[in-house]
Design a protein around this motif. Structure first.
Motif, short mmCIF file in Angstrom:
data_model
loop_
_atom_site.label_atom_id
_atom_site.label_comp_id
_atom_site.label_asym_id
_atom_site.label_seq_id
_atom_site.Cartn_x
_atom_site.Cartn_y
_atom_site.Cartn_z
N ALA A 58 1.73 -7.86 2.22
CA ALA A 58 0.68 -6.97 1.72
C ALA A 58 -0.28 -7.71 0.79
O ALA A 58 -1.49 -7.45 0.79
CB ALA A 58 1.30 -5.79 0.99
N ALA A 59 0.26 -8.64 0.00
CA ALA A 59 -0.57 -9.38 -0.96
C ALA A 59 -1.41 -10.47 -0.31
O ALA A 59 -2.48 -10.80 -0.80
CB ALA A 59 0.32 -9.99 -2.04
N THR A 60 -0.92 -11.02 0.81
CA THR A 60 -1.60 -12.16 1.43
C THR A 60 -2.35 -11.79 2.70
O THR A 60 -3.30 -12.49 3.08
CB THR A 60 -0.60 -13.28 1.75
N ASP A 61 -1.94 -10.72 3.37
CA ASP A 61 -2.59 -10.30 4.62
C ASP A 61 -2.55 -8.78 4.72
O ASP A 61 -1.74 -8.21 5.47
CB ASP A 61 -1.88 -10.94 5.82
N PRO A 62 -3.39 -8.09 3.96
CA PRO A 62 -3.35 -6.62 3.92
C PRO A 62 -3.50 -5.97 5.29
O PRO A 62 -2.88 -4.95 5.56
CB PRO A 62 -4.52 -6.27 3.00
N GLU A 63 -4.32 -6.56 6.15
CA GLU A 63 -4.52 -5.97 7.47
C GLU A 63 -3.25 -6.03 8.30
O GLU A 63 -2.91 -5.08 9.01
CB GLU A 63 -5.66 -6.68 8.19
N ALA A 64 -2.53 -7.14 8.22
CA ALA A 64 -1.27 -7.26 8.96
C ALA A 64 -0.24 -6.28 8.41
O ALA A 64 0.54 -5.68 9.18
CB ALA A 64 -0.74 -8.69 8.87
N PHE A 65 -0.22 -6.11 7.09
CA PHE A 65 0.72 -5.14 6.51
C PHE A 65 0.39 -3.73 6.99
O PHE A 65 1.29 -2.97 7.37
CB PHE A 65 0.67 -5.19 4.98
N ALA A 66 -0.89 -3.37 6.97
CA ALA A 66 -1.29 -2.03 7.41
C ALA A 66 -0.92 -1.80 8.87
O ALA A 66 -0.47 -0.71 9.25
CB ALA A 66 -2.80 -1.86 7.20
N ALA A 67 -1.08 -2.82 9.69
CA ALA A 67 -0.72 -2.70 11.10
C ALA A 67 0.78 -2.50 11.27
O ALA A 67 1.23 -1.68 12.08
CB ALA A 67 -1.18 -3.94 11.87
N ALA A 70 1.67 1.04 10.20
CA ALA A 70 1.28 2.01 11.22
C ALA A 70 2.22 1.96 12.41
O ALA A 70 2.56 3.00 13.01
CB ALA A 70 -0.16 1.74 11.65
N ALA A 71 2.65 0.78 12.78
CA ALA A 71 3.56 0.64 13.92
C ALA A 71 4.91 1.29 13.64
O ALA A 71 5.55 1.85 14.55
CB ALA A 71 3.74 -0.84 14.26
N ALA A 72 5.36 1.21 12.40
CA ALA A 72 6.64 1.83 12.05
C ALA A 72 6.55 3.34 12.11
O ALA A 72 7.49 4.01 12.54
CB ALA A 72 7.07 1.38 10.65
N LEU A 76 9.91 4.75 9.80
CA LEU A 76 9.95 3.75 8.75
C LEU A 76 11.33 3.67 8.10
O LEU A 76 11.85 2.57 7.86
CB LEU A 76 8.89 4.05 7.69
N ALA A 77 11.93 4.82 7.78
CA ALA A 77 13.23 4.81 7.11
C ALA A 77 14.28 4.12 7.97
O ALA A 77 15.08 3.31 7.47
CB ALA A 77 13.67 6.24 6.80
N THR A 78 14.26 4.37 9.26
CA THR A 78 15.20 3.71 10.17
C THR A 78 14.91 2.22 10.23
O THR A 78 15.83 1.39 10.26
CB THR A 78 15.08 4.32 11.58
N HIS A 79 13.64 1.89 10.23
CA HIS A 79 13.23 0.48 10.26
C HIS A 79 13.74 -0.26 9.03
O HIS A 79 14.20 -1.40 9.13
CB HIS A 79 11.71 0.41 10.34
N VAL A 80 13.67 0.37 7.87
CA VAL A 80 14.14 -0.24 6.63
C VAL A 80 15.64 -0.51 6.71
O VAL A 80 16.11 -1.59 6.36
CB VAL A 80 13.81 0.66 5.43
N PHE A 122 3.65 1.13 0.61
CA PHE A 122 4.18 2.32 1.26
C PHE A 122 3.75 3.59 0.55
O PHE A 122 3.74 4.66 1.14
CB PHE A 122 5.71 2.23 1.33
N GLY A 123 3.43 3.45 -0.73
CA GLY A 123 2.80 4.53 -1.48
C GLY A 123 1.35 4.17 -1.70
O GLY A 123 0.74 3.47 -0.89
#
Length: 264
Positions: A58-67, A70-72, A76-80, A122-123
């Protein structure tokens, strides 16, 4: 930047404190169940490593984090949980090495975030200092699960002030998580620090107040102890309600820890 540097030093110290607890554990101890249902000590450390990696992204590539977020989607909870399970399967030595490297990389990345920039999460998005505080809080909270599992005392230091501060800053978020309108007026919070000094937030003449030991407040806002087991006092109905709802972390509040006596 001086304040951020000091905060990053505290984040590193909190990680080192937990590292010292787990670094020399026997393999069987890594399999010890923690208070989080289904999570072993290894799961806890793997989760911290995974979340550090997400913060780094998130700190180095915000777009990749957002993607990735969104994919999760709703899973998300299961992914975690799946990520923690996968990380725990790598073996203790490799897991600790990865966790250490991830902590160092995240600290370096947060130090480089430009002033005023917001990091997606995530928030709500947050500044680098807030992200460092959130990572310190989560490190301490999951460290509590680990020390509980091993029958060890919690890590208690002046760094708890960061956890308490985050718990106070997230007051309105906690109310909103339960579909409630946050109180309009500020609260007064007075906490006894580990060294016996007093930590305070909010106006002295506030009608709504929370007082008690800083450790107990931190245990509550991280939802590591039931309120009935803590020496926290609330004055005013909104403050009283807050202690039921308080959470310093993003996402759903999770299952309440049962009181030590077995009855709510």
């Amino acid at each position: 930047m001086a304040d951020r540097a000091a905060l990053l030093d505290d984040l590193a110290a909190e990680g080192d404190a937990l590292d010292a607890v787990v670094a020399e554990l026997e393999d069987t101890a890594w399999l010890a169940p923690t208070p989080a249902e289904g999570w072993t000590v290894a799961f806890q450390i793997a989760h911290l490593h995974w979340t550090d990696q997400q913060a780094l992204l998130a700190a180095t590539d915000p777009e990749a984090f957002a993607a990735a977020l969104a994919a999760a989607g709703d899973a998300l909870a299961t992914h975690v949980d799946d990520a923690a399970r996968e990380g725990a399967a790598t073996g203790p030595e490799q897991l600790v090495e990865r966790w250490r490297a991830g902590r160092a990389a995240l600290s370096e990345a947060l130090a480089a975030v430009p002033d005023g920039a917001r990091i997606p999460w995530f928030g709500p998005p947050m500044a680098a200092a807030s992200m460092a505080t959130a990572r310190l809080m989560e490190t301490w909270a999951h460290g509590m699960d680990v020390t509980d599992a091993l029958g060890l005392p919690p890590t208690v230091s002046a760094r708890l002030r960061h956890v308490a501060h985050l718990g106070i800053r997230t007051r309105d978020f906690a109310f909103a998580q339960h579909g409630l309108t946050p109180p309009a007026e500020p609260f007064r919070v007075e906490l006894t620090a580990p060294d016996g000094s007093l930590w305070t937030w909010g106006p002295e003449d506030a009608d709504q107040r929370v007082t008690g030991p800083a450790l107990d407040f931190c245990l509550r806002v991280t939802r590591r102890r039931h309120r009935a087991d803590l020496a926290l006092e609330a004055t005013g109905p909104d403050a009283d309600r807050w202690l039921d709802l308080a959470q310093a972390f993003a996402g759903p509040p999770g299952q309440e820890r049962p009181p030590a006596g077995g009855a709510a």
